[in-house]
Design a protein around this motif. Structure first.
Motif, PDB file in Angstrom:
ATOM      1  N   THR A   1      41.282  41.933  38.203  1.00  0.00           N
ATOM      2  CA  THR A   1      41.806  40.564  38.351  1.00  0.00           C
ATOM      3  C   THR A   1      40.977  39.554  37.569  1.00  0.00           C
ATOM      4  O   THR A   1      41.492  38.559  37.094  1.00  0.00           O
ATOM      5  N   SER A   2      39.697  39.804  37.454  1.00  0.00           N
ATOM      6  CA  SER A   2      38.815  38.965  36.634  1.00  0.00           C
ATOM      7  C   SER A   2      37.510  39.732  36.513  1.00  0.00           C
ATOM      8  O   SER A   2      37.344  40.811  37.085  1.00  0.00           O
ATOM      9  N   ARG A   3      36.558  39.162  35.800  1.00  0.00           N
ATOM     10  CA  ARG A   3      35.286  39.873  35.648  1.00  0.00           C
ATOM     11  C   ARG A   3      34.529  40.010  36.960  1.00  0.00           C
ATOM     12  O   ARG A   3      33.582  40.787  37.060  1.00  0.00           O
ATOM     13  N   LEU A   4      34.957  39.258  37.975  1.00  0.00           N
ATOM     14  CA  LEU A   4      34.327  39.411  39.292  1.00  0.00           C
ATOM     15  C   LEU A   4      34.344  40.860  39.764  1.00  0.00           C
ATOM     16  O   LEU A   4      33.429  41.303  40.464  1.00  0.00           O
ATOM     17  N   MET A   5      35.404  41.592  39.368  1.00  0.00           N
ATOM     18  CA  MET A   5      35.530  42.976  39.826  1.00  0.00           C
ATOM     19  C   MET A   5      34.350  43.828  39.360  1.00  0.00           C
ATOM     20  O   MET A   5      34.029  44.845  39.962  1.00  0.00           O
ATOM     21  N   GLU A   6      33.730  43.398  38.257  1.00  0.00           N
ATOM     22  CA  GLU A   6      32.566  44.140  37.754  1.00  0.00           C
ATOM     23  C   GLU A   6      31.372  44.039  38.700  1.00  0.00           C
ATOM     24  O   GLU A   6      30.430  44.810  38.591  1.00  0.00           O
ATOM     25  N   GLY A   7      31.428  43.068  39.589  1.00  0.00           N
ATOM     26  CA  GLY A   7      30.334  42.898  40.538  1.00  0.00           C
ATOM     27  C   GLY A   7      30.424  43.852  41.720  1.00  0.00           C
ATOM     28  O   GLY A   7      29.540  43.871  42.581  1.00  0.00           O
ATOM     29  N   ILE A   8      31.508  44.624  41.784  1.00  0.00           N
ATOM     30  CA  ILE A   8      31.733  45.506  42.933  1.00  0.00           C
ATOM     31  C   ILE A   8      31.639  46.982  42.529  1.00  0.00           C
ATOM     32  O   ILE A   8      32.546  47.515  41.910  1.00  0.00           O
TER      33      ILE A   8
ATOM     34  N   TRP B   1      40.586  51.492  36.389  1.00  0.00           N
ATOM     35  CA  TRP B   1      41.049  50.102  36.312  1.00  0.00           C
ATOM     36  C   TRP B   1      42.471  50.020  35.782  1.00  0.00           C
ATOM     37  O   TRP B   1      42.904  50.861  35.005  1.00  0.00           O
ATOM     38  N   ARG B   2      43.138  48.981  36.193  1.00  0.00           N
ATOM     39  CA  ARG B   2      44.434  48.637  35.650  1.00  0.00           C
ATOM     40  C   ARG B   2      44.308  47.205  35.128  1.00  0.00           C
ATOM     41  O   ARG B   2      43.906  46.310  35.853  1.00  0.00           O
ATOM     42  N   TYR B   3      44.597  47.027  33.824  1.00  0.00           N
ATOM     43  CA  TYR B   3      44.366  45.716  33.215  1.00  0.00           C
ATOM     44  C   TYR B   3      45.664  44.943  33.037  1.00  0.00           C
ATOM     45  O   TYR B   3      46.750  45.517  33.018  1.00  0.00           O
TER      46      TYR B   3
ATOM     47  N   GLU C   1      37.428  34.066  43.712  1.00  0.00           N
ATOM     48  CA  GLU C   1      36.936  34.998  44.747  1.00  0.00           C
ATOM     49  C   GLU C   1      38.034  35.444  45.698  1.00  0.00           C
ATOM     50  O   GLU C   1      38.054  36.599  46.119  1.00  0.00           O
ATOM     51  N   GLY C   2      38.945  34.530  46.013  1.00  0.00           N
ATOM     52  CA  GLY C   2      40.023  34.867  46.945  1.00  0.00           C
ATOM     53  C   GLY C   2      40.889  35.987  46.408  1.00  0.00           C
ATOM     54  O   GLY C   2      41.166  36.969  47.106  1.00  0.00           O
ATOM     55  N   VAL C   3      41.304  35.838  45.147  1.00  0.00           N
ATOM     56  CA  VAL C   3      42.152  36.847  44.499  1.00  0.00           C
ATOM     57  C   VAL C   3      41.408  38.182  44.419  1.00  0.00           C
ATOM     58  O   VAL C   3      41.960  39.239  44.732  1.00  0.00           O
ATOM     59  N   ALA C   4      40.131  38.104  44.017  1.00  0.00           N
ATOM     60  CA  ALA C   4      39.332  39.329  43.876  1.00  0.00           C
ATOM     61  C   ALA C   4      39.187  40.029  45.220  1.00  0.00           C
ATOM     62  O   ALA C   4      39.344  41.250  45.326  1.00  0.00           O
ATOM     63  N   LEU C   5      38.925  39.242  46.255  1.00  0.00           N
ATOM     64  CA  LEU C   5      38.693  39.809  47.584  1.00  0.00           C
ATOM     65  C   LEU C   5      39.932  40.538  48.096  1.00  0.00           C
ATOM     66  O   LEU C   5      39.837  41.613  48.687  1.00  0.00           O
TER      67      LEU C   5
END
Ligand SMILES: [Zn+2]
Ligand SMILES: [Zn+2]
Length: 331
Positions: free
Chosen positions: A20-27, A56-58, A148-152
């Protein structure tokens, strides 16, 4: 959406997570779930994810929105276009775009003798944000905001999928599963927050902003964005009128025969012939005719033509052809 497949226990299982964004790389999904499992049920869970592949699916690359050969070569009204087109009045090089006029256009269509735009210069757009994305190539996937909401939400779906994989499903009670999920989500939330704070500099690339969308619309109406040979991800911009004219010149040549029938009748006939070679399913009723695509050979200042058969009456036949070794003699 997270998608997943369940196979036999000894087989690999797959979970695909939306980037969904680069935030996913933090998990680190695998590590977080293994930690959660260990906290709740102990060390015996250490190999429960061994058969699971997490991928991943981009989102769509920008090429999907920019390369519109179907629109240029197929969905245009020929009679209307022909009635209104005067080569010397083509607007492709109007105003500041004069610098992109290319003499190759005269060499390729000597009978017409007019300059048209053919260029790989991304300065063709005056939208700086779009230009930056174009410079990254047609395979570029626009950066999303660190939401963060979308990523969560995506993380939660992914964790559900991971915990529903065969081994976890077999070993965990409902209560344990809920417990593991709680531990994992708490950890994930913390990591997402930390990642966002340390990557504040990442901003969204505004590919869907009104300004960029209207620029893309303007640009693709006037220019066909095609691939460049030997640099397949880099765009070449070519005047739509010119490339239509060039395509017409090509199909007027001795290698082509004009058919008197309606496209739908031709499609039906092709479909019947194609089915004899490669049966196509019920989908076939709505499948259209193939259309032209073009690749620019910058070093030769020439175009290479391709027939796009994806999702058409001939896609089944094309599939068969790609499976035939290319060295096989053609009869
Ligand atoms: Zn998703
Ligand atoms: Zn032109």
């Amino acid at each position: 959406m997270v998608e997943w497949r369940r196979g036999r226990p000894e087989k690999k299982e797959y979970v695909h997570i939306c980037y969904t964004s680069r935030l996913m790389e933090g998990i680190p999904f695998r590590r977080l779930v293994l930690n959660g499992l260990k906290t709740v049920v102990g060390d015996r869970s250490a190999n429960w994810l061994d058969h699971l592949v997490i991928g991943w699916r981009y989102g769509d690359a920008i090429g999907a929105k920019l390369c519109k050969s179907g629109q240029v070569f197929k969905k245009f009204k020929f009679a209307e276009w022909e009635a209104n087109y005067l080569p010397e009045c083509c607007l492709c090089g109007a105003g500041r775009h004069a610098e992109f006029l290319n003499p190759a256009a005269i060499r390729l269509l000597p009978a017409e003798g007019c300059l048209h735009v053919i260029t790989a210069d991304t300065c063709i757009t005056n939208n700086g944000q779009l230009q930056l994305m174009l410079n990254a190539g047609l395979n570029h996937i626009p950066m999303k905001a660190l939401d963060e909401g979308v990523a969560l939400e995506e993380v939660e779906q992914a964790v559900d999928c991971i915990l529903a994989s065969n081994r976890c499903d077999m070993e965990l009670s409902m209560e344990e599963e809920t417990e593991v999920k709680k531990v994992v989500m708490k950890d994930a939330e913390k990591r997402l927050r930390e990642y966002r704070i340390s990557h504040r500099y990442i901003t969204e690339e505004p590919f869907n902003s009104i300004a960029v969308r209207s620029e893309v619309e303007w640009l693709t109406k006037r220019y066909l964005v095609c691939l460049t040979e030997k640099a397949p991800h880099m765009p070449t911009f070519v005047c739509v009128n010119f490339i239509i004219k060039l395509a017409l010149a090509r199909v007027s040549g001795p290698d082509f025969v004009q058919l008197p029938e309606q496209p739908s009748a031709a499609a039906a006939r092709l479909r019947e012939a194609a089915t004899a070679i490669a049966p196509i399913g019920a989908m076939a009723e709505k499948m259209p005719l193939p259309h032209l695509m073009v690749v620019y050979k910058a070093h030769k200042e020439a175009f290479r033509w391709i027939t796009n058969t994806v999702g058409t009456v001939l896609s089944g036949v094309a599939d068969v052809c790609t499976r035939v070794p290319s060295k096989a003699p053609v009869s």
